[in-house]
Scaffold this motif. Structure first.
Motif, mmCIF file in Angstrom:
data_model
loop_
_atom_site.group_PDB
_atom_site.id
_atom_site.type_symbol
_atom_site.label_atom_id
_atom_site.label_comp_id
_atom_site.label_asym_id
_atom_site.label_seq_id
_atom_site.Cartn_x
_atom_site.Cartn_y
_atom_site.Cartn_z
ATOM 1 N N LEU A 217 0.684 -1.241 0.087
ATOM 2 C CA LEU A 217 0.054 0.037 0.070
ATOM 3 C C LEU A 217 0.894 1.391 -0.148
ATOM 4 O O LEU A 217 0.455 2.191 -0.821
ATOM 5 N N VAL A 218 1.972 1.186 0.935
ATOM 6 C CA VAL A 218 2.878 2.217 0.880
ATOM 7 C C VAL A 218 4.481 1.965 0.131
ATOM 8 O O VAL A 218 5.000 0.995 0.629
ATOM 9 N N ARG A 219 4.551 2.474 -0.939
ATOM 10 C CA ARG A 219 5.659 2.021 -1.657
ATOM 11 C C ARG A 219 6.813 3.269 -1.222
ATOM 12 O O ARG A 219 6.596 4.081 -1.246
ATOM 13 N N GLU A 220 8.129 2.864 -1.497
ATOM 14 C CA GLU A 220 9.038 3.441 -1.509
ATOM 15 C C GLU A 220 9.364 4.309 -3.024
ATOM 16 O O GLU A 220 9.290 3.441 -3.865
ATOM 17 N N ILE A 221 9.723 5.465 -2.822
ATOM 18 C CA ILE A 221 10.029 6.214 -4.231
ATOM 19 C C ILE A 221 11.514 6.384 -4.233
ATOM 20 O O ILE A 221 12.041 6.885 -3.146
ATOM 21 N N THR A 222 11.869 6.107 -5.357
ATOM 22 C CA THR A 222 13.514 6.135 -5.643
ATOM 23 C C THR A 222 13.543 6.983 -6.802
ATOM 24 O O THR A 222 12.580 7.132 -7.844
ATOM 25 N N PHE A 223 14.806 7.373 -7.225
ATOM 26 C CA PHE A 223 15.200 7.933 -8.610
ATOM 27 C C PHE A 223 14.964 7.130 -9.646
ATOM 28 O O PHE A 223 14.565 7.218 -10.786
ATOM 29 N N GLU A 224 15.156 5.668 -9.559
ATOM 30 C CA GLU A 224 14.884 4.562 -10.355
ATOM 31 C C GLU A 224 13.357 4.381 -10.757
ATOM 32 O O GLU A 224 12.980 4.144 -11.945
ATOM 33 N N ASN A 225 12.469 4.325 -9.811
ATOM 34 C CA ASN A 225 11.159 4.179 -10.138
ATOM 35 C C ASN A 225 10.243 5.451 -10.256
ATOM 36 O O ASN A 225 8.994 5.359 -10.633
ATOM 37 N N GLU A 250 6.374 2.617 9.991
ATOM 38 C CA GLU A 250 5.078 1.567 10.396
ATOM 39 C C GLU A 250 4.098 2.296 10.938
ATOM 40 O O GLU A 250 2.865 1.916 10.729
ATOM 41 N N LYS A 251 4.366 3.372 11.728
ATOM 42 C CA LYS A 251 3.315 4.372 12.149
ATOM 43 C C LYS A 251 2.327 4.766 10.646
ATOM 44 O O LYS A 251 1.103 4.974 10.741
ATOM 45 N N PHE A 252 3.304 5.534 9.716
ATOM 46 C CA PHE A 252 2.631 6.007 8.616
ATOM 47 C C PHE A 252 1.773 4.724 7.928
ATOM 48 O O PHE A 252 0.741 5.097 7.223
ATOM 49 N N GLN A 253 2.353 3.629 7.680
ATOM 50 C CA GLN A 253 1.831 2.529 7.001
ATOM 51 C C GLN A 253 0.393 2.030 7.677
ATOM 52 O O GLN A 253 -0.569 2.067 7.223
ATOM 53 N N HIS A 254 0.622 1.952 9.140
ATOM 54 C CA HIS A 254 -0.573 1.540 9.838
ATOM 55 C C HIS A 254 -1.818 2.916 9.763
ATOM 56 O O HIS A 254 -2.957 2.353 9.296
ATOM 57 N N GLU A 255 -1.430 4.012 9.789
ATOM 58 C CA GLU A 255 -2.433 5.156 9.683
ATOM 59 C C GLU A 255 -3.047 5.246 8.166
ATOM 60 O O GLU A 255 -4.150 5.275 7.936
ATOM 61 N N VAL A 256 -2.046 5.158 7.266
ATOM 62 C CA VAL A 256 -2.556 4.743 5.864
ATOM 63 C C VAL A 256 -3.725 3.863 5.548
ATOM 64 O O VAL A 256 -4.734 4.113 4.863
ATOM 65 N N ALA A 257 -3.436 2.890 6.311
ATOM 66 C CA ALA A 257 -4.177 1.612 5.896
ATOM 67 C C ALA A 257 -5.463 1.722 7.057
ATOM 68 O O ALA A 257 -6.773 1.361 6.461
ATOM 69 N N ARG A 258 -5.410 2.609 7.986
ATOM 70 C CA ARG A 258 -6.711 2.720 8.945
ATOM 71 C C ARG A 258 -7.525 3.931 8.371
ATOM 72 O O ARG A 258 -8.688 3.844 8.595
ATOM 73 N N GLN A 259 -6.773 4.913 7.761
ATOM 74 C CA GLN A 259 -7.812 6.041 7.602
ATOM 75 C C GLN A 259 -7.957 6.320 6.062
ATOM 76 O O GLN A 259 -8.812 6.952 5.625
ATOM 77 N N LEU A 260 -6.993 5.808 5.143
ATOM 78 C CA LEU A 260 -7.066 6.027 3.835
ATOM 79 C C LEU A 260 -7.273 4.948 2.705
ATOM 80 O O LEU A 260 -7.019 5.189 1.411
ATOM 81 N N ILE A 261 -7.529 3.834 3.301
ATOM 82 C CA ILE A 261 -7.843 2.554 2.281
ATOM 83 C C ILE A 261 -8.849 3.077 1.267
ATOM 84 O O ILE A 261 -8.467 2.463 0.134
ATOM 85 N N SER A 262 -9.784 3.634 1.476
ATOM 86 C CA SER A 262 -10.943 3.985 0.595
ATOM 87 C C SER A 262 -10.106 5.175 -0.505
ATOM 88 O O SER A 262 -11.045 5.247 -1.486
ATOM 89 N N GLU A 263 -9.150 5.714 -0.208
ATOM 90 C CA GLU A 263 -8.619 6.698 -1.148
ATOM 91 C C GLU A 263 -7.531 6.055 -2.240
ATOM 92 O O GLU A 263 -6.881 6.713 -2.956
ATOM 93 N N LYS A 264 -7.523 4.761 -2.039
ATOM 94 C CA LYS A 264 -6.383 4.156 -2.846
ATOM 95 C C LYS A 264 -6.885 4.176 -4.331
ATOM 96 O O LYS A 264 -8.004 3.730 -4.369
ATOM 97 N N GLY A 265 -6.105 4.623 -5.265
ATOM 98 C CA GLY A 265 -6.388 4.832 -6.542
ATOM 99 C C GLY A 265 -6.665 6.246 -6.951
ATOM 100 O O GLY A 265 -6.288 6.574 -8.146
ATOM 101 N N SER A 266 -6.826 7.236 -5.757
ATOM 102 C CA SER A 266 -6.856 8.544 -6.132
ATOM 103 C C SER A 266 -5.708 9.267 -5.594
ATOM 104 O O SER A 266 -5.547 10.491 -5.898
ATOM 105 N N ILE A 267 -4.653 8.749 -4.934
ATOM 106 C CA ILE A 267 -3.378 9.136 -4.258
ATOM 107 C C ILE A 267 -2.401 7.917 -4.331
ATOM 108 O O ILE A 267 -3.041 6.911 -3.708
ATOM 109 N N ASN A 268 -1.369 8.201 -4.483
ATOM 110 C CA ASN A 268 -0.184 7.127 -4.305
ATOM 111 C C ASN A 268 0.464 7.381 -2.792
ATOM 112 O O ASN A 268 0.723 8.540 -2.458
ATOM 113 N N PHE A 269 0.461 6.320 -1.963
ATOM 114 C CA PHE A 269 1.131 6.464 -0.571
ATOM 115 C C PHE A 269 2.618 5.923 -0.822
ATOM 116 O O PHE A 269 2.674 5.012 -1.153
#
Length: 380
Positions: A217-225, A250-269
């Motif tokens: 759900l939460v991906r790492e952004i790098t210069f490669e991707n 881990e806190k960020f991943q947890h809160e994204v899953a808890r608060q923002l799962i319905s926004e998946k597809g409209s914003i990249n985490f």
């Protein structure tokens, strides 16, 4: 085929769905078929056709987006020439970024035809599975079965995101309690396996399950991707953290899953290394010493979440994202705080939103008119 007799299929609105769905690998050249690439693409097609004569295995295709702008819009093509890979009718997010040469394109297709599934010859091999990677393991009575063919399709599409393994017959018997079985081994030695409980003959269900496991759900952004992430065309919600700070992630991943799962597809985490992405931090008047920092990049402006610790306040991170979608963050940028906003703490959000810097991550995107690679990473 012989040189000069390349079989390059022209895709249009009438045939694109049929051809893509019937082909395991389709290498499509989208938009304004440039004269420079045309003969290279044809010769690569000739070479690949000799090695894979079955047209259901590999198809080279092209789309003239001047004539078929609907197709260009559907696949968010804004630069040309663009080389996209399709598998079983689905466009892969990672477009071809290798050299524009006959050898390189042909080699790329050969790599795509390598079986992504490693066969397990004894269950003891699973003791040495690399637990730093995401593993999907299938246990099948036989290879020539609908269940395994579904597994193959899923593995081909997600081959860059997970390691796929399979065991058959007597080797897998002890794991097939009630028929063929697929499990997911997450990253980490102590994390328990997860079992797929759906029908293995249902591709859509199997793929959805595997994608959920293989693409975090939460991906790492790098210069490669970074370029391919910008091409998905939706804003970023980014946690900047120092690499060693796994607690904040881990806190960020947890809160994204808890608060923002319905926004998946409209914003990249996403999460990003503070040290590697110093320049975007400077844009929002931060340094690695200020991390962890959360920000939104809308590809027009960057907006800062006031305090990282507030992500645990129920609904606060979600409201930050909703304020982007509603236009509130941008509106306040132009007109100042909304007069009806009296929620405690929102003044800080409005103040920071009213002075957002321009987007940094849009610089990772390629040119709108030609294929480019990010050459000067120091620009970010």
């Amino acid at each position: 085929s012989t040189p000069g007799q390349a079989e390059i299929t022209s895709l249009d609105t009438g045939n694109i769905e049929d051809i893509l769905s019937k082909t395991s690998v389709c290498h499509a050249h989208l938009c304004r078929f440039s004269q420079m690439l045309h003969p290279i693409f044809e010769e690569a097609s000739n070479i690949v056709r000799e090695e894979f004569p079955d047209v259901t295995q590999v198809v080279f295709a092209r789309v003239d987006c001047d004539q078929h702008s609907d197709i260009a819009q559907r696949y968010r093509i804004s630069k040309y020439p663009t080389l996209k890979l399709f598998r079983n009718g689905m466009m892969m997010k990672r477009e071809y970024r290798g050299q524009r040469s006959v050898t390189a394109i042909a080699d790329f297709i050969r790599q795509q035809k390598i079986d992504p599934i490693k066969e397990i010859l004894s269950l003891e091999e699973l003791n040495t599975v690399d637990r730093s990677k995401r593993n999907v393991i299938g246990y099948f009575e036989q290879k020539d079965s609908d269940n395994y063919h579904t597994f193959e399709k899923v593995a081909n599409i997600l081959r860059d995101d997970c390691v796929f393994l399979a065991a058959f017959g007597d080797v897998s018997q002890t794991e097939r309690f009630s028929g063929d079985n697929v499990i997911y081994k997450p990253v980490g030695d102590t994390v328990p396996d997860m079992v797929y409980l759906g029908s293995l003959t249902n591709f859509d269900l199997t793929y959805a399950w595997a994608q959920d496991k293989c693409v975090p759900l939460v991906r790492e952004i790098t210069f490669e991707n970074g370029e391919e992430l910008t091409e998905e065309g939706i804003p970023f919600l980014i946690l900047f953290h120092v690499q060693e700070d796994t607690e904040s992630l881990e806190k960020f991943q947890h809160e994204v899953a808890r608060q923002l799962i319905s926004e998946k597809g409209s914003i990249n985490f996403l999460h990003a290394d503070c040290d590697k992405f110093r320049h975007p931090l400077l844009h929002i008047q931060k340094t690695p010493a200020d991390c962890p920092v959360i920000a939104i990049d809308s590809f027009r402006h960057m907006y800062v979440f006031p305090e990282f610790r507030d992500i645990e306040v129920p609904g606060k991170l979600r409201q930050f994202v909703l304020d982007l979608h509603s236009g509130k963050l941008h509106r306040e940028f132009h007109h100042g705080p909304d007069p009806t906003d009296s929620t405690p703490g929102q003044e800080d959000v409005a103040e920071m939103a009213s002075n957002p810097p321009e987007s940094s991550f849009q610089k990772l995107a390629p040119s709108e008119t030609r294929y480019t690679l990010l050459r000067d990473r120091d620009e970010l």
